[in-house]
Write a protein that holds these residues in place. Structure first.
Motif, PDB file in Angstrom:
ATOM      1  N   ARG A  97       0.830  -1.207   0.000  1.00 15.18           N
ATOM      2  CA  ARG A  97       0.000   0.000   0.000  1.00 15.18           C
ATOM      3  C   ARG A  97       0.864   1.257   0.000  1.00 15.18           C
ATOM      4  NH1 ARG A  97      -3.813   0.941   5.024  1.00 15.18           N
ATOM      5  NH2 ARG A  97      -2.274   2.430   5.692  1.00 15.18           N
ATOM      6  N   VAL A  98       1.961   1.213   0.735  1.00 16.52           N
ATOM      7  CA  VAL A  98       2.871   2.362   0.785  1.00 16.52           C
ATOM      8  C   VAL A  98       3.574   2.533  -0.554  1.00 16.52           C
ATOM      9  CG1 VAL A  98       4.927   3.287   1.920  1.00 16.52           C
ATOM     10  CG2 VAL A  98       3.184   2.124   3.262  1.00 16.52           C
ATOM     11  N   LEU A  99       3.935   1.428  -1.177  1.00 20.11           N
ATOM     12  CA  LEU A  99       4.655   1.507  -2.451  1.00 20.11           C
ATOM     13  C   LEU A  99       3.775   2.018  -3.580  1.00 20.11           C
ATOM     14  CD1 LEU A  99       6.769  -1.758  -2.284  1.00 20.11           C
ATOM     15  CD2 LEU A  99       7.470   0.578  -1.813  1.00 20.11           C
ATOM     16  N   ARG A 100       2.460   1.900  -3.428  1.00 14.17           N
ATOM     17  CA  ARG A 100       1.567   2.463  -4.450  1.00 14.17           C
ATOM     18  C   ARG A 100       1.649   3.982  -4.463  1.00 14.17           C
ATOM     19  NH1 ARG A 100      -3.975   1.124  -3.108  1.00 14.17           N
ATOM     20  NH2 ARG A 100      -3.236  -0.087  -1.364  1.00 14.17           N
ATOM     21  N   HIS A 101       1.878   4.574  -3.298  1.00 13.45           N
ATOM     22  CA  HIS A 101       1.932   6.035  -3.211  1.00 13.45           C
ATOM     23  C   HIS A 101       3.282   6.594  -3.655  1.00 13.45           C
ATOM     24  CE1 HIS A 101      -1.873   6.304  -1.224  1.00 13.45           C
ATOM     25  NE2 HIS A 101      -1.496   5.487  -0.277  1.00 13.45           N
ATOM     26  N   PHE A 102       4.337   5.890  -3.351  1.00 12.71           N
ATOM     27  CA  PHE A 102       5.679   6.434  -3.565  1.00 12.71           C
ATOM     28  C   PHE A 102       6.583   5.294  -4.010  1.00 12.71           C
ATOM     29  CE2 PHE A 102       9.715   8.312  -1.989  1.00 12.71           C
ATOM     30  CZ  PHE A 102       9.619   9.533  -2.630  1.00 12.71           C
ATOM     31  N   ASP A 103       7.121   5.393  -5.211  1.00 10.32           N
ATOM     32  CA  ASP A 103       7.894   4.274  -5.745  1.00 10.32           C
ATOM     33  C   ASP A 103       9.402   4.472  -5.633  1.00 10.32           C
ATOM     34  OD1 ASP A 103       8.021   6.311  -7.556  1.00 10.32           O
ATOM     35  OD2 ASP A 103       7.706   5.059  -9.326  1.00 10.32           O
ATOM     36  N   GLN A 104       9.864   5.530  -4.973  1.00  9.32           N
ATOM     37  CA  GLN A 104      11.297   5.774  -4.849  1.00  9.32           C
ATOM     38  C   GLN A 104      11.831   5.268  -3.511  1.00  9.32           C
ATOM     39  OE1 GLN A 104      11.817   9.924  -5.603  1.00  9.32           O
ATOM     40  NE2 GLN A 104      11.270   9.750  -7.742  1.00  9.32           N
ATOM     41  N   VAL A 105      11.419   4.066  -3.131  1.00  8.21           N
ATOM     42  CA  VAL A 105      11.880   3.444  -1.896  1.00  8.21           C
ATOM     43  C   VAL A 105      13.110   2.616  -2.225  1.00  8.21           C
ATOM     44  CG1 VAL A 105      11.283   1.867  -0.045  1.00  8.21           C
ATOM     45  CG2 VAL A 105       9.535   3.365  -0.998  1.00  8.21           C
ATOM     46  N   ILE A 106      14.197   2.869  -1.509  1.00  7.62           N
ATOM     47  CA  ILE A 106      15.444   2.151  -1.770  1.00  7.62           C
ATOM     48  C   ILE A 106      15.468   0.819  -1.019  1.00  7.62           C
ATOM     49  CG2 ILE A 106      17.952   2.255  -1.540  1.00  7.62           C
ATOM     50  CD1 ILE A 106      17.609   5.340  -1.861  1.00  7.62           C
ATOM     51  N   ASP A 107      15.299   0.879   0.298  1.00 11.27           N
ATOM     52  CA  ASP A 107      15.244  -0.366   1.070  1.00 11.27           C
ATOM     53  C   ASP A 107      14.518  -0.127   2.385  1.00 11.27           C
ATOM     54  OD1 ASP A 107      17.152   1.055   2.454  1.00 11.27           O
ATOM     55  OD2 ASP A 107      18.629  -0.534   2.514  1.00 11.27           O
ATOM     56  N   GLY A 108      14.193  -1.228   3.038  1.00 12.61           N
ATOM     57  CA  GLY A 108      13.473  -1.157   4.303  1.00 12.61           C
ATOM     58  C   GLY A 108      13.891  -2.282   5.233  1.00 12.61           C
ATOM     59  N   ASN A 109      13.793  -2.011   6.523  1.00 15.19           N
ATOM     60  CA  ASN A 109      14.142  -2.994   7.538  1.00 15.19           C
ATOM     61  C   ASN A 109      13.012  -3.039   8.562  1.00 15.19           C
ATOM     62  OD1 ASN A 109      15.462  -4.764   9.169  1.00 15.19           O
ATOM     63  ND2 ASN A 109      16.958  -3.304   9.938  1.00 15.19           N
ATOM     64  N   VAL A 110      12.323  -4.169   8.653  1.00 13.23           N
ATOM     65  CA  VAL A 110      11.199  -4.335   9.572  1.00 13.23           C
ATOM     66  C   VAL A 110      11.633  -5.262  10.699  1.00 13.23           C
ATOM     67  CG1 VAL A 110       8.822  -5.144   9.824  1.00 13.23           C
ATOM     68  CG2 VAL A 110       9.537  -4.050   7.694  1.00 13.23           C
ATOM     69  N   VAL A 111      11.374  -4.839  11.944  1.00 12.44           N
ATOM     70  CA  VAL A 111      11.688  -5.659  13.111  1.00 12.44           C
ATOM     71  C   VAL A 111      10.402  -5.851  13.899  1.00 12.44           C
ATOM     72  CG1 VAL A 111      13.012  -5.843  15.238  1.00 12.44           C
ATOM     73  CG2 VAL A 111      14.041  -4.770  13.233  1.00 12.44           C
ATOM     74  N   LEU A 112      10.000  -7.099  14.083  1.00 12.55           N
ATOM     75  CA  LEU A 112       8.836  -7.447  14.891  1.00 12.55           C
ATOM     76  C   LEU A 112       9.359  -8.046  16.190  1.00 12.55           C
ATOM     77  CD1 LEU A 112       6.737  -9.180  12.101  1.00 12.55           C
ATOM     78  CD2 LEU A 112       6.666  -6.792  12.798  1.00 12.55           C
ATOM     79  N   SER A 113       8.918  -7.520  17.324  1.00 14.62           N
ATOM     80  CA  SER A 113       9.458  -7.990  18.589  1.00 14.62           C
ATOM     81  C   SER A 113       8.373  -8.095  19.648  1.00 14.62           C
ATOM     82  CB  SER A 113      10.573  -7.056  19.080  1.00 14.62           C
ATOM     83  OG  SER A 113      10.069  -5.768  19.294  1.00 14.62           O
ATOM     84  N   VAL A 114       8.702  -8.840  20.699  1.00 13.55           N
ATOM     85  CA  VAL A 114       7.817  -9.023  21.844  1.00 13.55           C
ATOM     86  C   VAL A 114       8.601  -8.641  23.089  1.00 13.55           C
ATOM     87  CG1 VAL A 114       6.485 -10.668  23.200  1.00 13.55           C
ATOM     88  CG2 VAL A 114       6.593 -10.908  20.720  1.00 13.55           C
ATOM     89  N   ASP A 115       8.034  -7.733  23.906  1.00  8.11           N
ATOM     90  CA  ASP A 115       8.647  -7.355  25.171  1.00  8.11           C
ATOM     91  C   ASP A 115       7.924  -8.088  26.288  1.00  8.11           C
ATOM     92  OD1 ASP A 115      10.418  -5.630  23.991  1.00  8.11           O
ATOM     93  OD2 ASP A 115       9.140  -3.874  24.258  1.00  8.11           O
ATOM     94  N   ASN A 116       8.669  -8.794  27.115  1.00  8.50           N
ATOM     95  CA  ASN A 116       8.086  -9.553  28.220  1.00  8.50           C
ATOM     96  C   ASN A 116       8.462  -8.934  29.560  1.00  8.50           C
ATOM     97  OD1 ASN A 116       6.934 -11.471  26.540  1.00  8.50           O
ATOM     98  ND2 ASN A 116       8.797 -12.687  26.483  1.00  8.50           N
ATOM     99  N   HIS A 117       8.553  -7.618  29.624  1.00 13.40           N
ATOM    100  CA  HIS A 117       8.952  -6.976  30.876  1.00 13.40           C
ATOM    101  C   HIS A 117       7.886  -7.115  31.951  1.00 13.40           C
ATOM    102  CE1 HIS A 117      12.608  -5.336  29.306  1.00 13.40           C
ATOM    103  NE2 HIS A 117      11.968  -4.831  28.263  1.00 13.40           N
ATOM    104  N   ARG A 118       6.652  -7.024  31.558  1.00 13.24           N
ATOM    105  CA  ARG A 118       5.550  -7.181  32.513  1.00 13.24           C
ATOM    106  C   ARG A 118       4.968  -8.582  32.348  1.00 13.24           C
ATOM    107  NH1 ARG A 118       4.369  -2.058  30.045  1.00 13.24           N
ATOM    108  NH2 ARG A 118       5.038  -0.400  31.435  1.00 13.24           N
ATOM    109  N   GLU A 119       4.780  -9.262  33.443  1.00 10.17           N
ATOM    110  CA  GLU A 119       4.280 -10.626  33.356  1.00 10.17           C
ATOM    111  C   GLU A 119       2.801 -10.668  32.975  1.00 10.17           C
ATOM    112  OE1 GLU A 119       5.130 -12.857  36.833  1.00 10.17           O
ATOM    113  OE2 GLU A 119       7.256 -12.368  36.805  1.00 10.17           O
TER     114      GLU A 119
END
Length: 119
Positions: free
Chosen positions: A26-48
């Motif tokens: 969806r983002v690439l439909r709006h703007f096609d001059q994207v060079i690269d991307g880095n996605v990080v999905l994480s889970v924080d378990n600080h609170r039980e």
């Protein structure tokens, strides 16, 4: 576009990977001059009591780097929030680049000098 998707304290399933890729289209439909991307999905378990799901993206565009992060109790909701924020930032950047709010220097008239009042 080179896209790197990784998981931190999380097993990255093919369903999650496919969900991120389809949302980023969806983002690439709006703007096609994207060079690269880095996605990080994480889970924080600080609170039980609650686990906090976090999605981050660092997108390298032509002329700008955009970093977005979002948190939610559900990973899919965190990805949706991240993509919504990213979409707004990319559209804002595109409008700024393509905006014709200022006249070109070529078409401006000669600058007029102001006369100073005599004392």
């Amino acid at each position: 576009m080179n896209l790197k998707i990784s998981g931190h304290h999380l097993e990255l399933t093919p369903a999650l990977r496919e969900y991120v890729i389809t949302k980023l289209d969806r983002v690439l439909r709006h703007f096609d001059q994207v060079i690269d991307g880095n996605v990080v999905l994480s889970v924080d378990n600080h609170r039980e009591k609650e686990k906090r799901q976090k999605a981050e993206i660092n997108l390298h565009l032509k002329g700008k780097d955009i970093f977005i992060e979002s948190c939610d109790a559900d990973m899919y909701a965190a990805i949706d929030l991240m993509v919504d924020k990213l979409d707004r930032q990319v559209i804002k950047h595109k409008d700024k680049i393509q905006g014709h709010a200022h006249e070109s220097v070529k078409y401006r008239g000669e600058p007029q000098e102001l006369e100073a009042p005599s004392p």
